[in-house]
Design a protein around this motif. Structure first.
Motif, mmCIF file in Angstrom:
data_model
loop_
_atom_site.group_PDB
_atom_site.id
_atom_site.type_symbol
_atom_site.label_atom_id
_atom_site.label_comp_id
_atom_site.label_asym_id
_atom_site.label_seq_id
_atom_site.Cartn_x
_atom_site.Cartn_y
_atom_site.Cartn_z
ATOM 1 N N PHE A 1 0.866 -1.174 0.000
ATOM 2 C CA PHE A 1 0.000 0.000 0.000
ATOM 3 C C PHE A 1 0.899 1.219 0.000
ATOM 4 N N PHE A 2 0.324 2.378 -0.270
ATOM 5 C CA PHE A 2 1.037 3.649 -0.162
ATOM 6 C C PHE A 2 0.434 4.430 0.990
ATOM 7 N N THR A 3 1.261 5.184 1.682
ATOM 8 C CA THR A 3 0.741 6.012 2.779
ATOM 9 C C THR A 3 1.603 7.235 3.003
ATOM 10 N N PHE A 4 0.970 8.281 3.479
ATOM 11 C CA PHE A 4 1.680 9.413 4.071
ATOM 12 C C PHE A 4 1.688 9.282 5.595
ATOM 13 N N HIS A 5 0.525 8.932 6.180
ATOM 14 C CA HIS A 5 0.368 9.118 7.616
ATOM 15 C C HIS A 5 -0.069 7.872 8.371
ATOM 16 N N HIS A 6 0.751 7.503 9.355
ATOM 17 C CA HIS A 6 0.296 6.602 10.402
ATOM 18 C C HIS A 6 -0.713 7.351 11.279
ATOM 19 N N ILE A 7 -1.643 6.620 11.880
ATOM 20 C CA ILE A 7 -2.622 7.223 12.783
ATOM 21 C C ILE A 7 -2.289 6.897 14.236
ATOM 22 N N ASN A 8 -2.102 5.616 14.523
ATOM 23 C CA ASN A 8 -1.745 5.210 15.888
ATOM 24 C C ASN A 8 -1.321 3.754 15.871
ATOM 25 N N SER A 9 -0.519 3.367 16.860
ATOM 26 C CA SER A 9 -0.133 1.971 17.073
ATOM 27 C C SER A 9 -0.209 1.662 18.555
ATOM 28 N N VAL B 1 -14.806 5.497 4.212
ATOM 29 C CA VAL B 1 -14.860 6.922 3.896
ATOM 30 C C VAL B 1 -13.445 7.409 3.625
ATOM 31 N N GLN B 2 -13.300 8.242 2.607
ATOM 32 C CA GLN B 2 -11.983 8.754 2.240
ATOM 33 C C GLN B 2 -11.651 9.982 3.082
ATOM 34 N N PHE B 3 -10.429 10.013 3.597
ATOM 35 C CA PHE B 3 -10.015 11.120 4.471
ATOM 36 C C PHE B 3 -8.495 11.199 4.494
ATOM 37 N N GLU B 4 -8.003 12.256 5.120
ATOM 38 C CA GLU B 4 -6.567 12.427 5.385
ATOM 39 C C GLU B 4 -6.400 13.303 6.621
ATOM 40 N N LEU B 5 -5.128 13.542 6.989
ATOM 41 C CA LEU B 5 -4.747 14.425 8.098
ATOM 42 C C LEU B 5 -5.467 14.032 9.389
ATOM 43 N N ALA B 6 -5.384 12.763 9.730
ATOM 44 C CA ALA B 6 -6.082 12.245 10.913
ATOM 45 C C ALA B 6 -5.340 12.603 12.191
ATOM 46 N N ARG B 7 -6.098 12.886 13.232
ATOM 47 C CA ARG B 7 -5.551 13.123 14.569
ATOM 48 C C ARG B 7 -6.401 12.389 15.599
ATOM 49 N N ILE B 8 -5.776 12.096 16.758
ATOM 50 C CA ILE B 8 -6.486 11.477 17.866
ATOM 51 C C ILE B 8 -6.188 12.272 19.131
ATOM 52 N N ASN B 9 -6.855 11.916 20.215
ATOM 53 C CA ASN B 9 -6.522 12.458 21.531
ATOM 54 C C ASN B 9 -5.076 12.082 21.833
ATOM 55 N N GLN B 10 -4.218 13.080 22.059
ATOM 56 C CA GLN B 10 -2.780 12.849 22.224
ATOM 57 C C GLN B 10 -2.468 11.904 23.378
ATOM 58 N N LYS B 11 -3.324 11.874 24.393
ATOM 59 C CA LYS B 11 -3.084 11.007 25.545
ATOM 60 C C LYS B 11 -3.215 9.532 25.194
ATOM 61 N N TYR B 12 -3.755 9.237 24.017
ATOM 62 C CA TYR B 12 -3.944 7.853 23.598
ATOM 63 C C TYR B 12 -2.913 7.399 22.570
ATOM 64 N N ILE B 13 -1.928 8.225 22.290
ATOM 65 C CA ILE B 13 -0.871 7.800 21.371
ATOM 66 C C ILE B 13 -0.116 6.623 21.986
ATOM 67 N N GLY B 14 0.010 5.553 21.214
ATOM 68 C CA GLY B 14 0.675 4.355 21.700
ATOM 69 C C GLY B 14 -0.195 3.472 22.565
ATOM 70 N N LYS B 15 -1.483 3.826 22.676
ATOM 71 C CA LYS B 15 -2.424 3.067 23.517
ATOM 72 C C LYS B 15 -3.672 2.723 22.697
ATOM 73 N N ALA B 16 -4.436 1.744 23.200
ATOM 74 C CA ALA B 16 -5.714 1.431 22.564
ATOM 75 C C ALA B 16 -6.604 2.670 22.602
ATOM 76 N N ARG C 1 -10.261 4.827 20.606
ATOM 77 C CA ARG C 1 -11.545 4.604 19.943
ATOM 78 C C ARG C 1 -11.835 5.595 18.819
ATOM 79 N N TYR C 2 -11.507 6.872 19.017
ATOM 80 C CA TYR C 2 -11.950 7.896 18.081
ATOM 81 C C TYR C 2 -10.779 8.520 17.324
ATOM 82 N N LEU C 3 -11.029 8.789 16.053
ATOM 83 C CA LEU C 3 -10.091 9.606 15.292
ATOM 84 C C LEU C 3 -10.878 10.677 14.554
ATOM 85 N N TYR C 4 -10.183 11.778 14.270
ATOM 86 C CA TYR C 4 -10.770 12.934 13.602
ATOM 87 C C TYR C 4 -9.957 13.202 12.338
ATOM 88 N N GLY C 5 -10.629 13.502 11.246
ATOM 89 C CA GLY C 5 -9.916 13.724 10.003
ATOM 90 C C GLY C 5 -10.650 14.695 9.104
#
Length: 557
Positions: free
Chosen positions: A351-359, A439-454, A456-460
């Motif tokens: 696949f091709f990607t610019f952005h990881h969202i979370n792991s 749904v097609q989207f880009e520039l996704a962000r999440i609650n910063q406190k959940y980076i590296g953690k399980a 639920r929500y993302l915003y894009g």
């Protein structure tokens, strides 16, 4: 699904052209007032970075070629919810590339997709002589992040820019990361603009692909917060290696003492880990879990033939890369955040990607890593992002889809839990069929406190074909659905930044607000939009004294 919309009966046609029209400096602080229901608890500063000008001195005959080429424009929004005020500044980074291009009336360096050398003969000559150091761009228009109390503007080149967080003035170049030192027979070095901070280990993480005529290397760096804050010894060798470097001599002749001190401190705080790189991949971003750095080596590989042709034809930097997705896999490279050692290299689907969202690592087995990515079937989006096409609203394949990968370190395997969730259709049909939410989207962000953690929500930002960006979305990765939408006719929103309510419980992940800078296409006016993180209803907006062209990334502090 929650919808927050404004009257759809407004007349007109979709027109993105003002997203690519130049703005102007607003270096004197302007005060802007909110009129509605901005939360009193909202207090802090939003910084954003993106392209502010796509031509030289507003001369359309000097227009750049690609969406990634524009001169970096930094915005600062200091927000005080109690007084309902925003203190706004906007300033171009006064880089060597920016200032000298304005003086000369033409671009003096090569940007992502615009070559300053107009003649084919001139480009051909560069194949047989060392590249002039002054042709390296130091204009950095992708991300803006605070590292060690300074504001850093970064892109994919080896030079960053150090800015004053208050005035946005340029303090000097960042030139001391290990991959800023040239390698023998080096062709190019592509760095990440998306550096990451590991709160657990108190360090900043970055990486770079080092491409030479003989071999390729992947450099990973850890920049310690703790060692930076300790007293530094004077080190003449470090000083010499930094400031007597032909690559940077054109921007270090008059370097300030502040920039010099910062560079020395960064240098002495950085650890380098180097790995062989059989196929040098284009990697725009990565992600971190609790214990690991996860890199995606997508099958978009540096190719010497393409590089030679690119030097002659003047294409984009990524035209030096070749898509091998029909025959080769993506590899997930896993690096320990404790030791810097490689833990695994796991093959997965192309696949091709610019952005990881979370792991994150799963609760019951820390050797299982979940990786969420905004994925495309291939890199055609790069060639769709030329300005002549975008100004005519031609963006035929649209943005990417949310795909989830499950990596097993024990078995060295990768599976997609949502593979074949639906029949393939449309553009990027394979990613559509495997997506968590179609749904097609880009520039996704999440609650910063959940980076590296399980989480639920993302915003894009929704990105359907021929619109580029036309709405803000909220996705639920547990229920696998789009749960909220904000849209308004003829508006182009930017990356949504989530700010958590200070007294919110940890389990209330979406209890906060969303900030986005939105361009009203018809009025050519931009405004700060404030949405409720839970309901996605508009709380307030405040109009800016200037319009903001397309900006890429930002952070709230």
């Amino acid at each position: 699904m929650i919808k927050s919309t404004v009257d759809d009966n407004v007349e007109g046609e979709w027109n993105n052209s003002n997203l690519y029209s130049s703005t102007k400096d607003c270096e004197k602080e302007e005060r802007i007032e909110f009129k509605g229901n901005i939360p009193q608890w909202l207090k802090g500063t939003l910084y954003r970075n993106g392209s502010g000008a796509y031509e030289i001195n507003n001369d359309l005959t000097t227009s750049f070629n690609h969406i990634f080429d524009g001169f970096a424009f930094i915005q600062k929004y200091s927000i005080d919810g109690e007084s309902k005020l925003v203190k706004f500044r906007g300033s171009f980074i006064k880089s060597h590339a920016f200032t000298q291009s304005l003086i000369n009336g033409h671009l003096i360096v090569r940007q992502f997709g615009t070559d300053s050398c107009k003649s084919i003969f001139g480009r051909f000559k560069t194949l047989f002589r060392g590249r002039d150091p002054t042709t390296y761009t130091d204009d950095t228009g992708v991300t803006i992040q605070i590292v060690h109390n300074r504001l850093l503007a970064l892109t994919e080149t080896v030079t960053g820019n150090i800015l004053d967080p208050d005035t946005l003035q340029l303090i000097g170049p960042l030139i001391t990361l290990p991959y800023s030192q040239p390698l023998d027979s080096e062709i190019m070095t592509i760095t990440t603009a998306h550096i990451m901070h590991d709160d657990k280990r108190q360090m900043t993480i970055g990486y770079s692909g080092r491409i030479t005529r003989k071999e390729h290397w992947l450099d990973v760096i850890f920049i310690s917060d703790e060692s930076f804050n300790q007293d530094k010894r004077e080190d003449e060798d470090i000083d010499k290696s930094i400031f007597v470097n032909d690559r940077f001599i054109h921007i270090t002749n008059n370097i300030s003492s502040q920039a010099k001190d910062y560079n020395n401190s960064i240098k002495s705080s950085t650890k380098l880990f180097r790995f062989p790189y059989e196929y040098a991949s284009y990697m725009h971003s990565a992600s971190i879990s609790e214990d690991y750095l996860i890199l995606t080596e997508i099958p978009y590989h540096f190719n010497k033939f393409n590089a030679i042709w690119n030097s002659i034809s003047g294409g984009t930097i990524t035209d030096m890369f070749k898509w091998n997705g029909e025959t080769m896999a993506t590899y997930f490279r896993i690096i320990s955040l404790d030791t810097g050692e490689q833990i695994g290299r796991i093959p997965g689907p192309p696949f091709f990607t610019f952005h990881h969202i979370n792991s994150y690592q799963t609760k019951h087995n820390k050797n299982i890593i979940i990786v969420d990515i905004c994925a495309f079937d291939d890199p055609r989006v790069i060639n769709e992002a030329y300005l002549d096409k975008l100004r005519e609203n031609k963006f035929p394949s649209g943005a990417g889809y949310l795909r989830r990968f499950k990596l097993d370190l024990d078995s060295n395997t990768c599976i997609e839990p949502n593979a074949n969730a639906r029949e393939p259709k449309g553009n990027h049909c394979y990613s559509y069929a495997h997506s968590l939410v179609p749904v097609q989207f880009e520039l996704a962000r999440i609650n910063q406190k959940y980076i590296g953690k399980a989480y639920r929500y993302l915003y894009g930002v929704r990105g359907p074909p021929n619109r580029l960006f036309d709405a803000l979305i909220k996705l639920d990765v547990e229920s696998k659905e789009q749960v909220a939408l904000w849209e308004e006719p003829f508006t182009s929103p930017s990356e949504p930044i989530f700010v958590q309510r200070p007294d919110s419980n940890y389990d209330k992940e979406d209890d906060g607000i969303i900030l986005s800078i939105v361009l009203d296409q018809q009025a050519k006016r931009s405004f700060i939009l404030v949405l409720d993180g839970i309901t996605f209803k508009e709380l307030d907006r405040a109009y800016l004294p200037i319009h903001i062209p397309l900006s890429f990334h930002g952070n709230f502090y």
